[in-house]
Each structure stands twice: as C-alpha cells, then as structure tokens.
Scaffold this motif. Structure first.
Motif, PDB file in Angstrom:
ATOM      1  N   GLY A  28      52.266   1.963  -3.993  1.00 30.53           N
ATOM      2  CA  GLY A  28      52.388   2.002  -2.535  1.00 30.53           C
ATOM      3  C   GLY A  28      51.043   2.296  -1.887  1.00 30.53           C
ATOM      4  N   GLU A  29      50.317   3.235  -2.454  1.00 30.19           N
ATOM      5  CA  GLU A  29      48.996   3.549  -1.887  1.00 30.19           C
ATOM      6  C   GLU A  29      48.028   2.382  -2.077  1.00 30.19           C
ATOM      7  OE1 GLU A  29      48.977   8.453  -1.901  1.00 30.19           O
ATOM      8  OE2 GLU A  29      47.611   7.409  -3.262  1.00 30.19           O
ATOM      9  N   LEU A  30      48.139   1.677  -3.200  1.00 35.87           N
ATOM     10  CA  LEU A  30      47.270   0.502  -3.399  1.00 35.87           C
ATOM     11  C   LEU A  30      47.538  -0.530  -2.306  1.00 35.87           C
ATOM     12  CD1 LEU A  30      45.231  -1.165  -5.027  1.00 35.87           C
ATOM     13  CD2 LEU A  30      47.127  -1.938  -6.476  1.00 35.87           C
ATOM     14  N   ALA A  31      48.813  -0.772  -2.034  1.00 37.84           N
ATOM     15  CA  ALA A  31      49.176  -1.751  -1.004  1.00 37.84           C
ATOM     16  C   ALA A  31      48.639  -1.322   0.356  1.00 37.84           C
ATOM     17  CB  ALA A  31      50.698  -1.916  -0.956  1.00 37.84           C
ATOM     18  N   ARG A  32      48.696  -0.034   0.639  1.00 34.56           N
ATOM     19  CA  ARG A  32      48.156   0.467   1.914  1.00 34.56           C
ATOM     20  C   ARG A  32      46.651   0.234   2.012  1.00 34.56           C
ATOM     21  NH1 ARG A  32      50.612   3.918   5.430  1.00 34.56           N
ATOM     22  NH2 ARG A  32      52.780   4.337   4.944  1.00 34.56           N
ATOM     23  N   VAL A  33      45.945   0.550   0.919  1.00 42.89           N
ATOM     24  CA  VAL A  33      44.480   0.387   0.930  1.00 42.89           C
ATOM     25  C   VAL A  33      44.130  -1.073   1.220  1.00 42.89           C
ATOM     26  CG1 VAL A  33      42.430   0.377  -0.560  1.00 42.89           C
ATOM     27  CG2 VAL A  33      43.971   2.357  -0.564  1.00 42.89           C
ATOM     28  N   ILE A  34      44.826  -1.975   0.558  1.00 40.93           N
ATOM     29  CA  ILE A  34      44.512  -3.399   0.744  1.00 40.93           C
ATOM     30  C   ILE A  34      44.876  -3.831   2.167  1.00 40.93           C
ATOM     31  CG2 ILE A  34      45.141  -5.729  -0.041  1.00 40.93           C
ATOM     32  CD1 ILE A  34      45.210  -4.409  -2.924  1.00 40.93           C
ATOM     33  N   ALA A  35      46.034  -3.359   2.646  1.00 41.15           N
ATOM     34  CA  ALA A  35      46.444  -3.705   4.017  1.00 41.15           C
ATOM     35  C   ALA A  35      45.466  -3.157   5.054  1.00 41.15           C
ATOM     36  CB  ALA A  35      47.852  -3.163   4.289  1.00 41.15           C
ATOM     37  N   ALA A  36      44.799  -2.053   4.714  1.00 42.94           N
ATOM     38  CA  ALA A  36      43.868  -1.429   5.666  1.00 42.94           C
ATOM     39  C   ALA A  36      42.464  -2.006   5.549  1.00 42.94           C
ATOM     40  CB  ALA A  36      43.827   0.085   5.423  1.00 42.94           C
ATOM     41  N   GLY A  37      42.272  -2.994   4.684  1.00 45.08           N
ATOM     42  CA  GLY A  37      40.949  -3.605   4.554  1.00 45.08           C
ATOM     43  C   GLY A  37      40.053  -2.907   3.546  1.00 45.08           C
ATOM     44  N   GLY A  38      40.634  -2.074   2.687  1.00 48.84           N
ATOM     45  CA  GLY A  38      39.847  -1.419   1.631  1.00 48.84           C
ATOM     46  C   GLY A  38      39.548  -2.399   0.505  1.00 48.84           C
ATOM     47  N   ALA A  39      38.482  -2.127  -0.222  1.00 49.77           N
ATOM     48  CA  ALA A  39      38.086  -3.009  -1.329  1.00 49.77           C
ATOM     49  C   ALA A  39      38.754  -2.532  -2.614  1.00 49.77           C
ATOM     50  CB  ALA A  39      36.569  -2.987  -1.485  1.00 49.77           C
ATOM     51  N   ALA A  40      39.526  -3.440  -3.254  1.00 45.98           N
ATOM     52  CA  ALA A  40      40.227  -3.061  -4.489  1.00 45.98           C
ATOM     53  C   ALA A  40      39.241  -2.636  -5.576  1.00 45.98           C
ATOM     54  CB  ALA A  40      41.085  -4.229  -4.975  1.00 45.98           C
ATOM     55  N   ASP A  41      38.069  -3.242  -5.593  1.00 47.62           N
ATOM     56  CA  ASP A  41      37.139  -2.895  -6.675  1.00 47.62           C
ATOM     57  C   ASP A  41      36.451  -1.543  -6.458  1.00 47.62           C
ATOM     58  OD1 ASP A  41      35.384  -3.574  -4.665  1.00 47.62           O
ATOM     59  OD2 ASP A  41      34.383  -5.177  -5.766  1.00 47.62           O
ATOM     60  N   LYS A  42      36.850  -0.851  -5.389  1.00 49.94           N
ATOM     61  CA  LYS A  42      36.374   0.532  -5.194  1.00 49.94           C
ATOM     62  C   LYS A  42      37.533   1.515  -5.312  1.00 49.94           C
ATOM     63  CE  LYS A  42      32.604  -0.425  -1.929  1.00 49.94           C
ATOM     64  NZ  LYS A  42      32.206  -0.157  -0.527  1.00 49.94           N
ATOM     65  N   VAL A  43      38.618   1.087  -5.963  1.00 49.86           N
ATOM     66  CA  VAL A  43      39.799   1.955  -6.069  1.00 49.86           C
ATOM     67  C   VAL A  43      39.870   2.569  -7.459  1.00 49.86           C
ATOM     68  CG1 VAL A  43      42.330   1.896  -6.235  1.00 49.86           C
ATOM     69  CG2 VAL A  43      41.177   0.778  -4.316  1.00 49.86           C
ATOM     70  N   VAL A  44      40.109   3.885  -7.508  1.00 47.03           N
ATOM     71  CA  VAL A  44      40.460   4.522  -8.781  1.00 47.03           C
ATOM     72  C   VAL A  44      41.926   4.964  -8.686  1.00 47.03           C
ATOM     73  CG1 VAL A  44      38.108   5.244  -9.358  1.00 47.03           C
ATOM     74  CG2 VAL A  44      39.569   6.805  -8.063  1.00 47.03           C
ATOM     75  N   PHE A  45      42.612   4.847  -9.811  1.00 44.55           N
ATOM     76  CA  PHE A  45      44.065   5.051  -9.830  1.00 44.55           C
ATOM     77  C   PHE A  45      44.359   6.286 -10.689  1.00 44.55           C
ATOM     78  CE2 PHE A  45      48.269   2.397 -10.429  1.00 44.55           C
ATOM     79  CZ  PHE A  45      49.011   3.479  -9.970  1.00 44.55           C
ATOM     80  N   SER A  46      44.724   7.385 -10.032  1.00 40.82           N
ATOM     81  CA  SER A  46      45.044   8.637 -10.719  1.00 40.82           C
ATOM     82  C   SER A  46      46.562   8.793 -10.847  1.00 40.82           C
ATOM     83  CB  SER A  46      44.505   9.837  -9.918  1.00 40.82           C
ATOM     84  OG  SER A  46      43.114   9.727  -9.720  1.00 40.82           O
ATOM     85  N   GLY A  47      46.975   9.818 -11.561  1.00 36.63           N
ATOM     86  CA  GLY A  47      48.414  10.135 -11.621  1.00 36.63           C
ATOM     87  C   GLY A  47      48.954  10.152 -13.035  1.00 36.63           C
ATOM     88  N   VAL A  48      49.874  11.083 -13.293  1.00 38.94           N
ATOM     89  CA  VAL A  48      50.398  11.265 -14.654  1.00 38.94           C
ATOM     90  C   VAL A  48      51.490  10.287 -15.051  1.00 38.94           C
ATOM     91  CG1 VAL A  48      49.911  13.703 -15.030  1.00 38.94           C
ATOM     92  CG2 VAL A  48      51.956  13.058 -13.787  1.00 38.94           C
TER      93      VAL A  48
END
Ligand code: LLP
Length: 427
Positions: free
Chosen positions: A88-108
C-alpha cells in the motif's frame, strides 16, 4: 513545536490564520506547513553536508509517519527516497510521483504479493529481516525472472532507551536478523541466484533524543561491513534507519538534526558506500498540528473535563503511549460561549467524545477555556493521521497543507456513508 505563531488574530501557520482554516474546513482538521516540511528535510541534508556526505546519501522518508500523497509529493520534489513497509505504501509513493528506484522496503512480514509488486516496480532495496524472508524473496524473484536487491536488517542489540513500544533494536524485539547470525546469512544470501546482496540496514527505535545509541549501533554495523568485505562480500550501501526524536514538550530539550546526527556521521566520513537514512517523525512531526474545537466543558468535583471534537481515533499517541502533545489556544477571542463559561485558568483533562476512559489528548492542562474555543494540538504531523481510525464510526479528519498564503485541502473529511460503503447486510 514552533510551527504556529501568535498574531493579533490568533495563531498562524505561515501566512494563514488557523481560525480561517477551521471556518473553511471544520474540525478536527490536521494542518501541515510546506515550509516546515522543507526546513526539516533541509536540516537533515545540511547535517549530511556538514560531514561531506550529502552527495552519496539517500534520505528515504519513512512513509508510515504520514502517508498523505501531498506530503510524499513535497518530499519527492525535494529529491527524497522513501522507506516503505507495505504494498500500500509503495502504491502511494508511486501515485505521489516518488521514484521507485529510491524506495527501500522494510518490515518483518512482507507478503509474496508485496514482494512481487516491489520487484516489478524496481525498488532500490529490500531490507530483509529473517532467513525465511530471504528464501521466500529468492523464490518470488526467480518466478518473475529478476534478482532481488537485498540488505539484511541486522539487530545490533542496542538499547535505544525510548518507549518500549517503539524500541526495536534489542535482542528481545521481533525485528531484524540477530547480530550473531548475520554474517552467515550474508554468505548464504550471496550464493542465492535470485538475490543480489547490496547493503546492510539497522533501525533501533523511534523518538530517540540521545545520539549515543544510534552511534553505538553504527559502530557495530560498520564492523560487520568490514568483516564482510574481508570475506569477499562488498556492500554498496549502509542504511542506518530513522529514529531521530523531536521536541514534544515546551520544556523538553531536543537536539537539532546536526547535533543528533553528528556522532553517527563522524564514523561514516571517508567511507565509499552509499548512505541511506529512514527518518520519519523528524521530517513531519513538528510540521503538523491538529485543530479542534472545545465542544463541552464539564467541571467536576475531582477533575474538570474539556471535551473536544478530536479524539483518540484522530490522534492515538496519548492513549497508546501516554504521549505528551502541547495543547494551545488558537485565539484569545472567545467564541460561542454558550454553556459554562470559565474565564479563569483551570486545570483540565482534554478528552474526546469516544466511549473509553483512555480517550484523552492531554492530562492536567492549565487553560482558560470556553465552549467553542479553538485549540491546536501540536507536534501532530507524525503518526497522527497515519494511525487514525474510524472507531465509534467517526469520519476521519480533513487534512490541509499551508503553502505561504495558500491553503490546500489535501484530504477531505470523510463522509459517514463512506464508513459503511464496503459493508453489506445478509440477504
Ligand atoms: N525505519 C523503520 C524500519 C521503522 O520501523 C521506523 C519506525 C522508521 C524507519 C522511522 O522512524 P522515525 O524516524 O519516525 O522514528 N507510532 C509510533 C512510532 C512508531 C515507529 C515505527 N517505526 C509513535 O507514534 O511514536
């Protein structure tokens, strides 16, 4: 803390009177300042710059702190990356114009569906928290014909000395790969065909005011990076997480970004790896406040209650962590003093309308209040709206962002029919 400034007509955020915000959008209402968001990001960047580290650093805003698209967009425009913990947060970042190649994905507990979506989007790195997750990620990457870029999130067993609910770096926490097991897991990861070992990650907790624990964790991480390099596993980046605390109480000393980060950054000077940071609260916390009206004054024998129209469902931090947020009057002018008017300061419990005794926003606040007064609950930009719920079937608050003299509605108030639009009765 200093987001709102008192003027003749009451508190202002940038060029806008909060009374105007309340009149136009109603309450409860979250109010953010673009200038304050920008300044908080600049403070982080300047601290890196002071150590000659800005050019090879990536500031990944921790989306969980406040995931409104407008907030994400402000940071995307500043060049930020993003730390996400769900699809869900990934989809938000992309919808907000964020660059996917600057995303780190945390979580257990990333699901396979989330792993696939992140692989297909081409994120910068997965922060892997267990051997099982590594195996699952390798499988998913194989099934889509990709190699997953990976950091191991190591648990350095450092006491962050913060609230236990937001302390993550102790052995007893569910987070990260045990420090003693990380080296072997790196060796296994390096041998997996669908895994590309890229970095290392560590996050020990949140609302840290003392820089020592983060510096101690950095020492441990750097020692492991060097040991891995000696074993032929050269890491490209080092992610030191988020966690920098902010000032919540007027009388609480809080370090500046440069003072907090200096001991950690001093250890990173002269290294060749890219540096990644995951600040959340420190970028948004003091860039937002929650506006609320006093609905009812209820003087009592033991305690005086001020029931406001915001509640624990809007701002959960006091109920959940016993957290302190400053509560200040927006205007000296009393409006709509219909019921019990109280003109001398009194000691109030500031509570919401929700049916729980835990529904409080502040204890023991000495204020002069009348019904209808507007109050601002400060330092509410982080983990405020992001943790809001519809408990008691309360529509979630509106959110606005002030930019100079302009007010932008960035999330309209929910409407009651929307609260049950996804539900159905039995045939
Ligand atoms: N990275 C990871 C892996 C995290 O788990 C967190 C926060 C952050 C970064 C961002 O940390 P920050 O810079 O915001 O401290 N709801 C709580 C805070 C929970 C923090 C969870 N993890 C509160 O309202 O205080």
């Amino acid at each position: 803390m200093s987001l709102a400034v008192m003027q003749k007509d009451g508190l202002h955020v940038e060029g806008v009177a909060l009374t105007e915000v309340a009149a136009r959008f109603g309450t409860p209402c979250y109010v953010y300042s673009r200038a304050a968001l920008t300044a908080a990001y600049a403070a982080y960047r300047d601290a890196l710059q002071a150590h000659g580290l800005a050019d090879r650093s990536l500031i990944c805003y921790a989306v969980k702190a406040n995931s409104n698209l407008a907030i994400l967009n402000v940071f995307a425009r500043l060049g930020a990356g993003f730390d996400i913990v769900s699809g869900g947060e990934l989809a938000r970042v992309i919808a907000a114009g964020g660059a996917a190649d600057k995303v780190v994905f945390s979580g257990v507990g990333k699901s396979r569906v989330e792993m696939r979506a992140a692989l297909e989007a081409g994120i910068h790195c997965f922060n892997v928290e267990s051997a099982s997750e590594l195996a699952q990620l390798s499988e998913v990457a194989g099934s889509v014909g990709r190699r997953a870029p990976v950091s191991l999130r190591v648990n350095p067993d450092v006491d962050a000395r913060t609230h236990p609910y937001i302390s993550t770096g102790l052995k007893s926490a569910k987070f990260g790969v045990a420090f003693g097991e990380a080296f072997d897991l790196y060796r296994r990861a390096a041998a997996l065909p669908h895994i590309a070992v890229k970095g290392i990650d560590c996050h020990i907790g949140s609302q840290l005011l003392d820089p020592a624990p983060a510096a101690e964790a950095a020492d441990k991480v750097l020692a492991l990076v060097d040991r891995l390099a000696a074993a032929g596993i050269a890491l490209e980046h080092i992610d030191l997480g988020g966690g920098m605390g902010i000032q919540y109480r007027a009388d609480e000393p809080a370090p500046t970004a440069s003072a907090y980060l200096a001991p950690m950054l001093a250890k990173l000077e002269g290294r060749r790896e890219q540096l990644v940071f995951e600040p959340g609260r420190s970028l948004v916390g003091n860039a937002g406040l929650l506006l609320t009206h006093v609905a009812v004054l209820k003087p009592g024998e033991e305690k005086h209650f001020a029931v406001v129209d915001a509640a624990m469902n809007d701002l959960m931090r006091p109920a959940l962590y016993d957290a302190w947020h400053e509560i200040v009057p927006v205007s000296a002018t009393k409006v709509g003093a219909g019921g019990t008017a109280v003109d001398t300061p009194m000691n109030y419990e500031i509570v919401g309308p929700v049916c729980e005794s835990g529904d409080f926003l502040g204890h023991d606040r000495v204020l002069t209040l009348n019904e209808g007064d507007l109050l601002a609950i400060l330092s509410a930009g982080a983990y405020g709206m992001a943790m809001a719920s519809n408990y008691n079937s309360r529509p979630r608050a509106a959110e606005v962002m002030i930019d100079g003299n302009d007010i932008h509605l960035i999330r309209r108030r929910e409407m009651v029919p929307e609260l049950f639009a996804l539900e159905s009765v039995l045939p």
